[in-house]
Design an enzyme around this catalytic site. Structure first.
Site, PDB file in Angstrom:
ATOM      1  N   ASP A 255      15.818 -12.732  18.582  1.00  0.00           N
ATOM      2  CA  ASP A 255      15.841 -12.999  17.153  1.00  0.00           C
ATOM      3  C   ASP A 255      15.952 -14.518  17.010  1.00  0.00           C
ATOM      4  OD1 ASP A 255      15.955 -12.881  14.402  1.00  0.00           O
ATOM      5  OD2 ASP A 255      17.426 -11.264  14.325  1.00  0.00           O
TER       6      ASP A 255
HETATM    7  C1  BGC Z   1      15.968 -11.813  11.163  1.00  0.00           C
HETATM    8  C2  BGC Z   1      14.778 -11.154  11.806  1.00  0.00           C
HETATM    9  C3  BGC Z   1      13.529 -11.896  11.422  1.00  0.00           C
HETATM   10  C4  BGC Z   1      13.654 -13.352  11.830  1.00  0.00           C
HETATM   11  C5  BGC Z   1      12.439 -14.193  11.505  1.00  0.00           C
HETATM   12  C6  BGC Z   1      16.006 -13.310  11.408  1.00  0.00           C
HETATM   13  O1  BGC Z   1      16.965 -13.911  10.595  1.00  0.00           O
HETATM   14  O2  BGC Z   1      17.157 -11.214  11.631  1.00  0.00           O
HETATM   15  O3  BGC Z   1      14.703  -9.810  11.413  1.00  0.00           O
HETATM   16  O4  BGC Z   1      12.409 -11.289  11.993  1.00  0.00           O
HETATM   17  O5  BGC Z   1      14.770 -13.908  11.151  1.00  0.00           O
HETATM   18  O6  BGC Z   1      12.329 -14.417  10.154  1.00  0.00           O
END
Ligand code: BGC
Length: 846
Positions: A255
């Site tokens: 993530d």
């Molecule tokens: C989220 C993810 C997301 C990523 C990119 C993170 O803060 O937890 O689900 O895909 O950001 O935007």
């Protein structure tokens, strides 16, 4: 008077969306892995220097995998999902994950995934960051709306459908967040402490199915720790389980900013450090490779995975952008509408108040903050900017047309109006609120400045470099009663609101936040002190608060229009700022905070006021899960769970309200009466409290999550898992189960479902298994198969299920394997976890 439905409803026009079909010509399914692909991937790896290979392990420009021109790899574009293609401008917004799960229809999940895959192709997206499959453990989790509910089987089936759909269009799906990311507060610090059996039976199966059955192209490691270790850095989760036991051969990415130690992550099996290789880069990995603590073979494996996946999906052979696909795609709208129709859940319908009869309902009052503008989605990275989302007010009013009247009010003041209109007792020379600024964060010593303000309604408090600010006001209630106190700050600000010396709101430090409120009973004429102790966070210097009498929060005209109408529709719930998103100041981009179990500010009072004025009150709630309805549910005849239905949701709701279709959604979660009933309630927050430096959340309920707890403990939920009313009725009969069996062969079960009511509808046949003779404590019932059946009135259908070994097994944490204890198993068939009228037993020899 409203004309009859068929005059108003023109299937050839806007609502005719359902008849369109997806063209199959657009399909571009990935190739299976093959020796030829492996040879090519290996040849590509061999052409690169070690430095070039290491560079590929970090993303770039926030949403891309780096290009490698030397081997023909283009820069691969990513996009957030899961309810549409988020990142690259407006796009079709589909029903949220929780709604898709409420449809109990993996084929619909597949059609939705395919439509999203097409939207991705129209925008040149190679990797879609969805689906999210974290289990609904508590109603408070701020991102529940993205996920597929509380049951691992339902989540797994929905995920497999969605992934197969996305990937059939030549787009990589990414299953996230791996694993046990079941709350948002402290999401980057908290450790989810879970025993292996619980992980295997509850939190892992949807990921396992995504990998083993749907062959998902990418997996995203979550922010939280699991048993103390970040998943991106966990040898057991990445290398052993995901890649070893499950045989995952795609890309394991972090993530955003969730890889913590480059060497550890590299050895744990992480392939891609998003968004920019902060941990896995030349600086960290080259010395480690030289020292032999990271092997070149491990780097090669990661790069090979990126190449293999890119080859399988055809990214080296074509431009991922398909300009022939319309960005605002009429092919998608029927899919979005279908998703909304299938997922709306009718929870209560006393005296058949629904569907509304246009012959009798000439004037309809549409009231509430979620009636307009459209609340198609919740917030955060799951929020999609829809081209043209329809609000409930507009959809209902367009349906009614000129044949009737729709009276409308938002029902409640906006928070900004409450701050502005709050009247505190006169105090200092220029205002009622004393504002003291301190140079320290704990309000100690003399303030560095003191001033007086009339209101605490500013977007900036203008207290310079203050490290803490104390607002003190006095409030004299005009009469005895409940008063609603509302407070709001921004980002990582913290504050405590005290009324008469009692703490009523405590906003702990977190990444972002939403407005908070508390209802406080006060005596008439007795002055109380109202104090807000505010500590600015990174964003700083914005705090607001106010108070309004509960019986004055609903304007008199709202009650009047409710009384004038033949029926009232109250549209309440959350929105993209209050659930999953950011705070009101920034417009919803924050993620990382949970929502409340109580409905937002003033909504309980609003519902009660409307219900008192109109006996035909229908409440629709927009939320990602359960909420507190105790204050008003006995007073309202009808309740609908609306989830976040995407851009076509309000049309689907209108069809159901007026009876053009029967509701067919079934809860993918249990809705409890009170949050305290939930088995997670006492250990949702870390053991050391919300401010703990090393927060550990004990999953002490084990496998007894949701209905697994309620059916076993006998604690009755408000609305059980699997429950949802229809305008017709169904009956189950002729359950046939063999008397004996063998878990290796599996067991075949048949049962008949009949539509016994007056109109067409859909029922979900739910098959649960219980294992009363198990050697370990097991839930009384666990969902092991289901099927959605559409039936005309008077028709019946025989459903056949085959239960494989896993349907009877539990995970033996001592032997580290799935195990079936021979003996008696009980099979239950019904339409919810509580209502299983048919039961039968099978004895398994092994
Ligand atoms: C989220 C993810 C997301 C990523 C990119 C993170 O803060 O937890 O689900 O895909 O950001 O935007």
């Amino acid at each position: 008077m409203l004309p009859k439905i068929h005059l108003l409803f023109h299937p050839a026009a806007a609502f005719a969306l359902a008849t369109a079909t997806m063209p199959t010509a657009r399909a571009q399914a990935p190739l299976p892995d093959s020796p030829a692909i492996e040879r090519q991937a290996n040849a590509m790896v061999a052409r690169l220097s070690l430095e070039e290979k290491v560079d590929l392990l970090g993303g770039t420009d926030f949403m891309y995998v780096r290009a490698e021109p030397a081997v023909g790899l283009p820069k691969l574009r990513l996009s957030d999902g899961p309810m549409g293609v988020r990142t690259w401008g407006p796009s079709t917004a589909y029903a949220a994950g929780i709604a898709l799960a409420a449809a109990w229809d993996p084929t619909l999940a597949e059609r939705t995934g395919a439509a999203i895959g097409e939207d991705a192709r129209a925008r040149g997206v190679a990797i879609l960051l969805g689906p999210g499959v974290n289990i609904y453990r508590s109603p408070l989790n701020g991102r529940n709306f993205e996920y597929f509910g509380e049951d691992p089987l339902l989540a797994a089936r929905t995920a497999v459908g969605y992934i197969e759909g996305v990937q059939s269009r030549g787009v990589i799906a990414t299953v996230k967040h791996f694993v046990a990311n079941n709350s948002e507060y402290a999401r980057k610090k908290a450790s989810s402490d879970i025993d292996e059996r619980t992980l295997r039976e509850i939190y892992l199966p949807a990921f396992e199915a995504a990998v083993r059955e749907a062959h998902v192209g990418a997996v995203m490691a979550s922010y939280n720790r699991v048993n103390g270790v970040y998943p991106a850095n966990s040898q057991w989760l990445g290398a052993d389980l995901l890649k070893g036991e499950w045989g995952f051969d795609g890309i394991y990415m972090s993530d955003w900013h969730a890889a913590h130690d480059g060497v550890e992550a590299a050895n744990a099996g992480l392939d891609l450090d998003m968004p920019r290789g902060e941990s896995m880069n030349r600086e960290t990995l080259l010395p480690a490779i030289k020292a032999g603590t990271v092997l070149v073979a491990a780097i090669d494996d990661k790069v090979r995975r990126i190449f293999r996946t890119a080859l399988r999906f055809g990214f080296l052979d074509r431009d991922q952008t398909d300009l022939a696909i319309p960005p605002y795609d009429q092919q998608d709208r029927p899919v979005a509408l279908e998703g909304a129709r299938a997922s709306i859940v009718l929870l209560k319908n006393q005296d058949a108040v629904l569907p509304l009869d246009p012959e009798r309902v000439h004037t309809l009052a549409v009231i509430g903050p979620d009636a307009w503008p459209a609340v198609a989605e919740a917030g955060g990275s799951g929020n999609v900017v829809a081209f043209d989302p329809t609000s409930i007010l507009k959809a209902v009013s367009d349906f009614v047309g000129r044949g009737g009247r729709v009276l409308y009010s938002p029902g409640l003041p906006a928070p900004a109006d409450v701050y502005y209109n709050s009247v505190f007792d006169p105090a200092g020379p220029n205002g009622a609120i004393r504002v003291e600024a301190f140079a320290n964060a704990d309000f100690s010593g003399p303030p560095t400045s003191v001033k007086y303000e009339e209101r605490a309604n500013q977007a900036k408090n203008n207290v310079g470099d203050a490290k803490s600010v104390r607002f003190t006001a006095h409030f004299t209630p005009p009469k005895r009663g409940d008063y609603l106190f509302l407070a709001q700050a921004k980002g990582s600000d913290t504050y405590v609101l005290y009324v008469d010396g009692r703490e009523v709101i405590h906003q702990y430090r977190r990444e972002s936040q939403a407005p908070a409120f508390a209802s406080v009973g006060l005596e008439g004429g007795k002055t109380v002190e109202v104090r807000l102790d505010f500590v600015p966070g990174d964003e700083g210097d914005m705090a607001r608060f106010g108070v309004v009498a509960a019986d004055a929060v609903v304007p008199a005209n709202v009650k009047k229009i409710a009384a004038m109408a033949d029926a009232a529709l109250v549209c309440v719930g959350f929105n993209s700022d209050l659930e999953g998103g950011g705070d009101n100041f920034s417009g919803g981009e924050g993620e990382s905070y949970d929502r409340t179990f109580s409905l937002p500010f003033g909504q309980d009072v609003l519902i009660k006021a409307v219900a008192a004025a109109n006996p035909k009150t229908v409440v629709t709630v927009t939320s990602g899960g359960g909420f507190d309805s105790r204050a008003w549910l006995p007073d309202v005849p009808a309740l609908i769970e609306n989830w976040y239905l995407g851009q076509e949701g309000a049309r689907a709701l209108t069809e159901i309200l007026f009876g053009l279709r029967s509701p067919e959604g079934k809860l993918p979660i249990t809705m409890e009466n009170s949050w305290a009933d939930n088995p997670v309630h006492d250990h949702y927050y870390p053991e050391g409290g919300m401010t703990s430096a090393d927060p550990h959340v004990k999953y002490a309920e084990g496998v007894f999550v949701g209905y697994r707890y309620y059916t076993t403990s006998g604690c009755r939920p408000l609305f059980p898992f699997g429950f949802g009313l229809s305008y017709t009725t169904f009956a189950f009969s002729k359950l046939s189960v063999p008397a004996t069996g063998d878990s290796d062969q599996g067991v075949t079960v048949t049962v008949e479902v009949s539509n016994t009511g007056p109109r067409a509808g859909a029922e979900v046949v739910q098959l649960y298994v219980g294992d009363p003779s198990a050697r370990v404590p097991r839930p009384v019932k666990e969902l092991k198969a289901f099927e959605k059946i559409r039936l005309e009135p008077g028709m019946s259908h025989r459903v056949k299920f085959h239960l494989g070994r896993r349907a009877f097994a539990y995970f033996d944490s001592t032997a580290h394997r799935w195990r079936v204890d021979p003996g008696r198993f009980v099979l239950y068939v019904g339409d919810s976890s509580e209502a299983t009228p048919l039961t039968a037993e099978v004895r398994l020899d092994r």
